[in-house]
Design a protein around this motif. Structure first.
Motif, PDB file in Angstrom:
ATOM      1  N   ALA A 206       0.877  -1.233   0.013  1.00 15.42           N
ATOM      2  CA  ALA A 206       0.050   0.153  -0.082  1.00 15.42           C
ATOM      3  C   ALA A 206       0.591   1.435  -0.092  1.00 15.42           C
ATOM      4  O   ALA A 206       0.434   2.478  -0.211  1.00 15.42           O
ATOM      5  N   VAL A 207       2.229   0.987   0.305  1.00 14.88           N
ATOM      6  CA  VAL A 207       2.989   2.184   0.121  1.00 14.88           C
ATOM      7  C   VAL A 207       4.180   2.355  -0.666  1.00 14.88           C
ATOM      8  O   VAL A 207       4.328   3.423  -1.026  1.00 14.88           O
ATOM      9  N   CYS A 208       4.811   1.085  -0.958  1.00 12.79           N
ATOM     10  CA  CYS A 208       6.101   1.308  -1.895  1.00 12.79           C
ATOM     11  C   CYS A 208       6.118  -0.195  -2.657  1.00 12.79           C
ATOM     12  O   CYS A 208       5.457  -0.954  -2.483  1.00 12.79           O
ATOM     13  N   ARG A 209       6.865  -0.244  -3.512  1.00 16.41           N
ATOM     14  CA  ARG A 209       7.313  -1.262  -4.409  1.00 16.41           C
ATOM     15  C   ARG A 209       8.898  -1.820  -3.756  1.00 16.41           C
ATOM     16  O   ARG A 209       9.741  -1.107  -3.705  1.00 16.41           O
ATOM     17  N   LEU A 210       8.648  -2.961  -3.286  1.00 16.98           N
ATOM     18  CA  LEU A 210       9.802  -3.688  -2.698  1.00 16.98           C
ATOM     19  C   LEU A 210      10.842  -4.293  -3.592  1.00 16.98           C
ATOM     20  O   LEU A 210      10.319  -4.984  -4.754  1.00 16.98           O
ATOM     21  N   PRO A 211      12.030  -4.245  -3.523  1.00 11.38           N
ATOM     22  CA  PRO A 211      13.091  -4.874  -4.170  1.00 11.38           C
ATOM     23  C   PRO A 211      13.043  -6.424  -3.917  1.00 11.38           C
ATOM     24  O   PRO A 211      12.438  -6.788  -2.922  1.00 11.38           O
ATOM     25  N   ALA A 212      13.414  -7.237  -4.839  1.00  9.25           N
ATOM     26  CA  ALA A 212      13.559  -8.676  -4.680  1.00  9.25           C
ATOM     27  C   ALA A 212      14.254  -8.902  -3.377  1.00  9.25           C
ATOM     28  O   ALA A 212      15.397  -8.105  -3.140  1.00  9.25           O
ATOM     29  N   GLY A 213      13.911  -9.934  -2.760  1.00  9.62           N
ATOM     30  CA  GLY A 213      14.575 -10.145  -1.615  1.00  9.62           C
ATOM     31  C   GLY A 213      13.981  -9.641  -0.262  1.00  9.62           C
ATOM     32  O   GLY A 213      14.427 -10.059   0.906  1.00  9.62           O
ATOM     33  N   MET A 214      13.346  -8.504  -0.270  1.00 13.90           N
ATOM     34  CA  MET A 214      13.146  -7.696   0.955  1.00 13.90           C
ATOM     35  C   MET A 214      11.707  -8.328   1.307  1.00 13.90           C
ATOM     36  O   MET A 214      10.562  -8.417   0.528  1.00 13.90           O
ATOM     37  N   VAL A 215      11.359  -8.588   2.528  1.00 17.53           N
ATOM     38  CA  VAL A 215      10.284  -9.307   3.130  1.00 17.53           C
ATOM     39  C   VAL A 215       9.512  -8.430   3.639  1.00 17.53           C
ATOM     40  O   VAL A 215      10.104  -7.559   4.678  1.00 17.53           O
ATOM     41  N   ASP A 216       7.825  -8.096   3.495  1.00 18.74           N
ATOM     42  CA  ASP A 216       7.279  -7.500   4.233  1.00 18.74           C
ATOM     43  C   ASP A 216       6.732  -8.150   5.435  1.00 18.74           C
ATOM     44  O   ASP A 216       5.956  -9.180   5.251  1.00 18.74           O
ATOM     45  N   LEU A 217       6.945  -7.681   6.525  1.00 12.86           N
ATOM     46  CA  LEU A 217       6.699  -8.576   7.869  1.00 12.86           C
ATOM     47  C   LEU A 217       5.107  -8.454   8.030  1.00 12.86           C
ATOM     48  O   LEU A 217       4.545  -9.010   9.137  1.00 12.86           O
ATOM     49  N   ASN A 218       4.428  -7.663   7.579  1.00 14.41           N
ATOM     50  CA  ASN A 218       2.745  -7.293   7.426  1.00 14.41           C
ATOM     51  C   ASN A 218       2.260  -8.248   6.437  1.00 14.41           C
ATOM     52  O   ASN A 218       1.105  -8.050   6.300  1.00 14.41           O
ATOM     53  N   ALA A 219       2.893  -8.846   5.486  1.00 13.00           N
ATOM     54  CA  ALA A 219       2.124  -9.454   4.295  1.00 13.00           C
ATOM     55  C   ALA A 219       1.329 -10.393   4.732  1.00 13.00           C
ATOM     56  O   ALA A 219       0.092 -10.633   4.120  1.00 13.00           O
ATOM     57  N   GLU A 220       1.436 -11.352   5.744  1.00 17.38           N
ATOM     58  CA  GLU A 220       0.540 -12.125   6.142  1.00 17.38           C
ATOM     59  C   GLU A 220      -0.402 -11.779   7.195  1.00 17.38           C
ATOM     60  O   GLU A 220      -1.376 -12.422   7.766  1.00 17.38           O
ATOM     61  N   SER A 221      -0.337 -10.504   7.639  1.00 15.83           N
ATOM     62  CA  SER A 221      -1.374  -9.990   8.600  1.00 15.83           C
ATOM     63  C   SER A 221      -2.848  -9.949   8.056  1.00 15.83           C
ATOM     64  O   SER A 221      -2.801  -9.745   6.961  1.00 15.83           O
ATOM     65  N   ASP A 222      -3.701 -10.208   8.858  1.00 19.10           N
ATOM     66  CA  ASP A 222      -5.151 -10.076   8.650  1.00 19.10           C
ATOM     67  C   ASP A 222      -5.607  -8.672   8.468  1.00 19.10           C
ATOM     68  O   ASP A 222      -6.297  -8.072   9.479  1.00 19.10           O
TER      69      ASP A 222
END
Length: 225
Positions: A206-222
């Motif tokens: 919702a904020v940015c485009r991540l480079p390959a290999g960077m993990v969003d720790l909120n990706a699996e949040s409900d």
């Protein structure tokens, strides 16, 4: 929304959600009681949010609220995220090889139609970073802190998380906050919106485009965004 159900106290309103949400907020901070709980709403140039403070069933004629985050501009480019990661990896204590934290600001440059990465004057330590108060944004004329929509700081060997110190430092104002973590091995990022001391986690997409290999720790949040 029935305006007769609104009570205005300075920059705060209290409302009952009896229909659809109006297109524009009527105060800096709106508390909204809906059929599914108590929500808070904020709106500023470029950013609007509605998120729950307490979810519960409120019986009667109220309507349900649907949480959202609306960023009026395109997501931050991947290249800027990569640049922040590179600068975070390079940040060192003067005269030492010890890594230190670094603070970044992102503001929307209307004339150019792009995000501008700003690096404020700051005091950098191994486990903390603070902007130097009352100093203008370094090397970037024409910008003020009030124009900053996104604020990101780095951890180096620690995970991407918001500490109690972050909660205290970010308890005023309204913007998006991010933290980079584990930057030398498997880079992580975590975002939240801060609305005058209330916080709500948001996904990086919702904020940015991540480079390959960077993990969003909120990706699996409900999260309902």
């Amino acid at each position: 929304m029935n305006n007769q159900n609104s009570v205005v106290t300075k920059a705060i309103t209290y409302k009952l959600l009896t229909g659809s949400l109006p297109g524009k907020a009527s105060a800096l901070l709106e508390y909204i009681l809906a059929a599914n709980g108590l929500f808070v709403r904020g709106q500023r140039e470029g950013l609007e949010v509605l998120f729950p403070l307490a979810e519960c069933e409120v019986r009667g004629a109220l309507a349900k609220a649907c949480p959202f985050l609306r960023l009026a501009y395109p997501p931050v480019e991947q290249e800027l995220v990569e640049r922040m990661l590179a600068l975070a990896r390079q940040a060192r204590h003067p005269g030492s090889a010890a890594p230190v934290e670094i603070l970044f600001y992102l503001a929307w440059e209307r004339a150019a139609g792009r995000w501008r990465l700003l690096i404020p004057s700051q005091v950098q330590e191994v486990y903390s970073v603070q902007p130097v108060p009352d100093l203008p944004l370094e090397c970037e004329e024409g910008f003020t802190y009030g124009q900053v929509l996104i604020e990101i700081h780095s951890h180096h060997h620690l995970p991407a998380y918001f500490s109690s110190t972050d909660d205290r430092d970010e308890a005023t104002g309204f913007r998006l906050y991010g933290v980079l973590g584990n930057i030398f091995e498997k880079p992580q990022i975590r975002f939240r919106v801060g609305l005058h001391g209330y916080f709500w986690p948001v996904r990086a997409e919702a904020v940015c485009r991540l480079p390959a290999g960077m993990v969003d720790l909120n990706a699996e949040s409900d999260l309902n965004i």
